[in-house]
Design a protein around this motif. Structure first.
Motif, mmCIF file in Angstrom:
data_model
loop_
_atom_site.group_PDB
_atom_site.id
_atom_site.type_symbol
_atom_site.label_atom_id
_atom_site.label_comp_id
_atom_site.label_asym_id
_atom_site.label_seq_id
_atom_site.Cartn_x
_atom_site.Cartn_y
_atom_site.Cartn_z
ATOM 1 N N PHE A 1 0.883 -1.164 0.000
ATOM 2 C CA PHE A 1 0.000 0.000 0.000
ATOM 3 C C PHE A 1 0.921 1.213 0.000
ATOM 4 N N LEU A 2 1.020 1.849 -1.143
ATOM 5 C CA LEU A 2 2.005 2.905 -1.348
ATOM 6 C C LEU A 2 1.322 4.264 -1.462
ATOM 7 N N ALA A 3 1.890 5.251 -0.747
ATOM 8 C CA ALA A 3 1.422 6.630 -0.907
ATOM 9 C C ALA A 3 2.468 7.425 -1.667
ATOM 10 N N LEU A 4 2.024 8.188 -2.632
ATOM 11 C CA LEU A 4 2.887 9.187 -3.251
ATOM 12 C C LEU A 4 2.472 10.506 -2.616
ATOM 13 N N LEU A 5 3.381 11.055 -1.833
ATOM 14 C CA LEU A 5 3.060 12.216 -1.006
ATOM 15 C C LEU A 5 3.846 13.425 -1.491
ATOM 16 N N GLY A 6 3.167 14.541 -1.622
ATOM 17 C CA GLY A 6 3.892 15.747 -2.026
ATOM 18 C C GLY A 6 2.928 16.871 -2.328
ATOM 19 N N LEU B 1 -5.283 5.209 -7.247
ATOM 20 C CA LEU B 1 -6.249 6.233 -6.848
ATOM 21 C C LEU B 1 -5.568 7.595 -6.782
ATOM 22 N N ASP B 2 -6.084 8.535 -7.544
ATOM 23 C CA ASP B 2 -5.490 9.873 -7.518
ATOM 24 C C ASP B 2 -6.253 10.754 -6.535
ATOM 25 N N GLU B 3 -5.612 11.103 -5.436
ATOM 26 C CA GLU B 3 -6.193 11.951 -4.387
ATOM 27 C C GLU B 3 -7.632 11.548 -4.049
ATOM 28 N N GLY C 1 1.335 19.907 -7.777
ATOM 29 C CA GLY C 1 2.206 20.200 -8.912
ATOM 30 C C GLY C 1 3.559 19.514 -8.871
ATOM 31 N N CYS C 2 3.769 18.616 -7.901
ATOM 32 C CA CYS C 2 5.101 18.008 -7.746
ATOM 33 C C CYS C 2 5.306 16.805 -8.666
ATOM 34 N N GLY C 3 4.252 16.304 -9.285
ATOM 35 C CA GLY C 3 4.411 15.188 -10.223
ATOM 36 C C GLY C 3 3.722 13.895 -9.813
ATOM 37 N N LYS C 4 2.906 13.942 -8.756
ATOM 38 C CA LYS C 4 2.246 12.723 -8.260
ATOM 39 C C LYS C 4 1.334 12.101 -9.330
ATOM 40 N N SER C 5 0.438 12.915 -9.871
ATOM 41 C CA SER C 5 -0.516 12.370 -10.850
ATOM 42 C C SER C 5 0.214 11.863 -12.089
#
Ligand code: ADP
Ligand code: MG
Length: 256
Positions: free
Chosen positions: A51-56, A174-176, A59-63
């Motif tokens: 279960f991974l979170a991309l946190l930032g 899942l995006d945000e 505008g940092c590039g998550k999506s």
């Protein structure tokens, strides 16, 4: 209800090798010879079932990472594999479920018909029993015939997740999922996604809430200005953050 009809059950059956992002970069041309670098040389490895979170920050590039993983965007450099397969292969195998906010629900279609849409488009028959299971899973029982406009914002988020699970995929992106929802709805969404992960579904989500990443995810990748600046198990990362806070306060307490 058979095991086959339990959303998420398919993931555990299949197994896999997880996510492998190597040297991933993405530059967008924005006209007049100008370009925007959304992502630079990102490396990210996780295991199946994680279960991974991309946190930032915004505008940092998550999506962009998610869009590459989902095969919606071609990388400029590097590659992204899930279970050793390219995004195109994953989509073909129906191994990937994606819930992005900008993927619209069709306003004239009911809850049931919005969930069934991807199969209808693909000319596949829809298992009504499984759709009913999905609706129960996301807490929309009784709203089968409602149109999206008749649902609250939180219900629409859950409908997005139900639709993403139609294929019973092994990976859910899942995006945000909880951006702009209130505390109670956020808790409901957390329960839903955690439950799917416990079934064996690999989940990758983006968030700008540290608390959300900490509560849900076993691994956190922090991104800043298109650069992956950390990628660690949650516990390790939170401990590091804590140490840093302690160090800062000690510095302040020791005037020269
Ligand atoms: P996040 O999801 O973290 O808010 P994004 O991945 O959406 O960030 O965007 C990262 C950067 O790339 C931003 O500067 C954004 O403006 C830019 N960007 C994203 N998609 C495009 C696009 N299709 N065209 C041009 N620039 C884009
Ligand atoms: Mg985004």
């Amino acid at each position: 209800m058979t095991a086959e009809h339990t959303p998420g059950a398919g993931a555990a059956r299949r197994g896999g090798t997880g996510i492998q992002v190597d040297g991933l970069g993405k530059t967008f041309k924005v006209g007049a010879g100008k370009s925007v670098t959304a992502l630079e040389d990102a490396h990210l490895h996780t295991e199946q079932g994680s279960f991974l979170a991309l946190l930032g920050p915004s505008g940092c590039g998550k999506s962009t990472i998610l869009r590459v993983l989902a095969g919606l965007e071609e990388p400029t450099t590097g590659r992204a594999l899930v279970d050793g397969r390219t995004p195109a292969e994953l989509r073909r195998d129906s191994e990937l479920g994606i819930a992005f906010q900008d993927h619209a629900l069709l306003p004239w279609r009911s809850v049931v018909k919005n969930i069934a849409l991807p199969f209808e488009v693909a000319g596949r028959s829809v298992d009504k029993e499984y759709v009913a299971e999905l609706i129960a899973l996301v807490g929309l029982t009784g709203f089968e015939n409602a149109k999206p406009a008749q649902l609250s914002g939180g219900m629409r988020r859950r409908l997005h997740i139900a639709r993403a699970m139609l294929h019973d995929p092994g990976i859910l992106v899942l995006d945000e999922p909880t951006a702009g929802v209130d505390v109670e709805l956020r808790r409901q969404l957390w329960e839903l996604v955690t439950g799917l992960n416990e079934q064996g579904v690999t989940v990758v989500l983006t968030t700008h809430y540290l608390e959300e990443a900490e509560q849900l995810c076993d691994r956190i990748a922090i991104i800043n200005h298109g650069e992956l600046i950390a990628n660690k198990p949650t516990r390790e990362l939170i401990d590091m953050a804590r140490e840093k806070i302690v160090r800062v306060s000690v510095d302040k307490d020791l005037p020269g």
